[in-house]
Design a protein around this motif. Structure first.
Motif, PDB file in Angstrom:
ATOM      1  N   PHE A 126       0.824  -1.205   0.000  1.00  0.00           N
ATOM      2  CA  PHE A 126       0.000   0.000   0.000  1.00  0.00           C
ATOM      3  C   PHE A 126       0.863   1.261   0.000  1.00  0.00           C
ATOM      4  N   VAL A 127       1.935   1.262   0.768  1.00  0.00           N
ATOM      5  CA  VAL A 127       2.825   2.423   0.783  1.00  0.00           C
ATOM      6  C   VAL A 127       3.451   2.627  -0.591  1.00  0.00           C
ATOM      7  N   ARG A 128       3.815   1.543  -1.253  1.00  0.00           N
ATOM      8  CA  ARG A 128       4.354   1.661  -2.616  1.00  0.00           C
ATOM      9  C   ARG A 128       3.318   2.198  -3.592  1.00  0.00           C
ATOM     10  N   SER A 129       2.037   1.945  -3.337  1.00  0.00           N
ATOM     11  CA  SER A 129       1.004   2.453  -4.241  1.00  0.00           C
ATOM     12  C   SER A 129       0.794   3.949  -4.088  1.00  0.00           C
ATOM     13  N   LEU A 130       1.240   4.521  -2.987  1.00  0.00           N
ATOM     14  CA  LEU A 130       1.062   5.956  -2.762  1.00  0.00           C
ATOM     15  C   LEU A 130       2.071   6.804  -3.515  1.00  0.00           C
ATOM     16  N   SER A 131       3.198   6.241  -3.889  1.00  0.00           N
ATOM     17  CA  SER A 131       4.220   7.029  -4.584  1.00  0.00           C
ATOM     18  C   SER A 131       3.818   7.241  -6.034  1.00  0.00           C
ATOM     19  N   GLN A 132       4.157   8.419  -6.537  1.00  0.00           N
ATOM     20  CA  GLN A 132       3.850   8.749  -7.924  1.00  0.00           C
ATOM     21  C   GLN A 132       5.114   8.643  -8.753  1.00  0.00           C
ATOM     22  N   PRO A 133       4.978   8.240 -10.003  1.00  0.00           N
ATOM     23  CA  PRO A 133       6.169   8.136 -10.848  1.00  0.00           C
ATOM     24  C   PRO A 133       6.726   9.517 -11.167  1.00  0.00           C
ATOM     25  N   VAL A 134       8.028   9.595 -11.304  1.00  0.00           N
ATOM     26  CA  VAL A 134       8.698  10.840 -11.655  1.00  0.00           C
ATOM     27  C   VAL A 134       9.038  10.779 -13.131  1.00  0.00           C
ATOM     28  N   VAL A 135       8.773  11.868 -13.822  1.00  0.00           N
ATOM     29  CA  VAL A 135       9.047  11.940 -15.248  1.00  0.00           C
ATOM     30  C   VAL A 135      10.204  12.899 -15.468  1.00  0.00           C
ATOM     31  N   TYR A 136      11.241  12.443 -16.153  1.00  0.00           N
ATOM     32  CA  TYR A 136      12.375  13.300 -16.481  1.00  0.00           C
ATOM     33  C   TYR A 136      12.131  13.919 -17.841  1.00  0.00           C
ATOM     34  N   THR A 137      12.137  15.261 -17.890  1.00  0.00           N
ATOM     35  CA  THR A 137      11.829  15.945 -19.141  1.00  0.00           C
ATOM     36  C   THR A 137      13.050  16.175 -20.003  1.00  0.00           C
ATOM     37  N   GLY A 138      14.241  16.082 -19.435  1.00  0.00           N
ATOM     38  CA  GLY A 138      15.442  16.272 -20.225  1.00  0.00           C
ATOM     39  C   GLY A 138      15.910  17.711 -20.265  1.00  0.00           C
ATOM     40  N   ARG A 139      15.174  18.638 -19.665  1.00  0.00           N
ATOM     41  CA  ARG A 139      15.572  20.038 -19.616  1.00  0.00           C
ATOM     42  C   ARG A 139      15.917  20.396 -18.186  1.00  0.00           C
ATOM     43  N   ARG A 140      16.783  21.357 -18.050  1.00  0.00           N
ATOM     44  CA  ARG A 140      17.113  21.848 -16.717  1.00  0.00           C
ATOM     45  C   ARG A 140      16.030  22.814 -16.266  1.00  0.00           C
ATOM     46  N   ALA A 141      15.830  22.847 -14.984  1.00  0.00           N
ATOM     47  CA  ALA A 141      14.856  23.774 -14.429  1.00  0.00           C
ATOM     48  C   ALA A 141      15.349  25.203 -14.617  1.00  0.00           C
ATOM     49  N   ALA A 142      14.436  26.149 -14.801  1.00  0.00           N
ATOM     50  CA  ALA A 142      14.795  27.539 -15.049  1.00  0.00           C
ATOM     51  C   ALA A 142      15.454  28.183 -13.839  1.00  0.00           C
ATOM     52  N   SER A 143      15.179  27.680 -12.662  1.00  0.00           N
ATOM     53  CA  SER A 143      15.739  28.278 -11.453  1.00  0.00           C
ATOM     54  C   SER A 143      17.196  27.906 -11.228  1.00  0.00           C
TER      55      SER A 143
END
Length: 144
Positions: free
Chosen positions: A117-134
């Motif tokens: 159940f704890v594993r079901s709570l995590s959301q997948p992370v998507v890597y966009t390939g760009r650096r964050a603007a900050s």
């Protein structure tokens, strides 16, 4: 690399619900098992709830397999089917009235169902390939 979070998929919502119900039933079975004390009425309820647990754990394993394929998350299906397999062994031990292994395995099943159940709570992370603007790096010229 920049990361972003997506809205939960339908398969993740189903997996989260199924594994949550599965964990609650496993916990209820554990509490009910400690209250048995030779009461034949509670034993019947415990046995029926164990069959319901097998059904929900199979549903949780199958929905975990589907969500794991969609989100490219490894190990969800394996953990789901481990919980189901342990439940089948647990049911057999209960039918054979083997008390101590049944109780120890039941404790492990409650932990494994909670972990699923704890594993079901995590959301997948998507890597966009760009650096964050900050993120600014003084050693890199932004013009190229």
């Amino acid at each position: 690399m920049a990361t972003s979070r997506l809205e939960p998929l339908l398969s993740q919502k189903v997996f989260r619900g199924a594994s949550g119900v599965n964990a609650l039933i496993a916990l209820a079975l554990g509490v009910l098992g400690t209250l048995l004390g030779g009461n034949p009425d509670l034993r019947a309820v415990h046995a029926v709830l164990a069959i319901v647990f097998l059904g929900t754990s199979l549903g949780s394993a199958l929905s975990g397999m589907r969500y794991g394929k969609q989100s490219n998350t490894k190990g969800l299906a394996l953990l789901g089917f481990v919980v189901f397999g342990l439940g089948v062994v647990q049911y057999g031990l209960g039918e054979m009235a083997v008390t101590w292994p049944h109780m120890l395995l039941g404790f492990l099943i409650v932990l494994a169902a909670a972990m699923l159940f704890v594993r079901s709570l995590s959301q997948p992370v998507v890597y966009t390939g760009r650096r964050a603007a900050s993120v600014s790096r003084p050693d890199v010229d932004p013009q190229g």
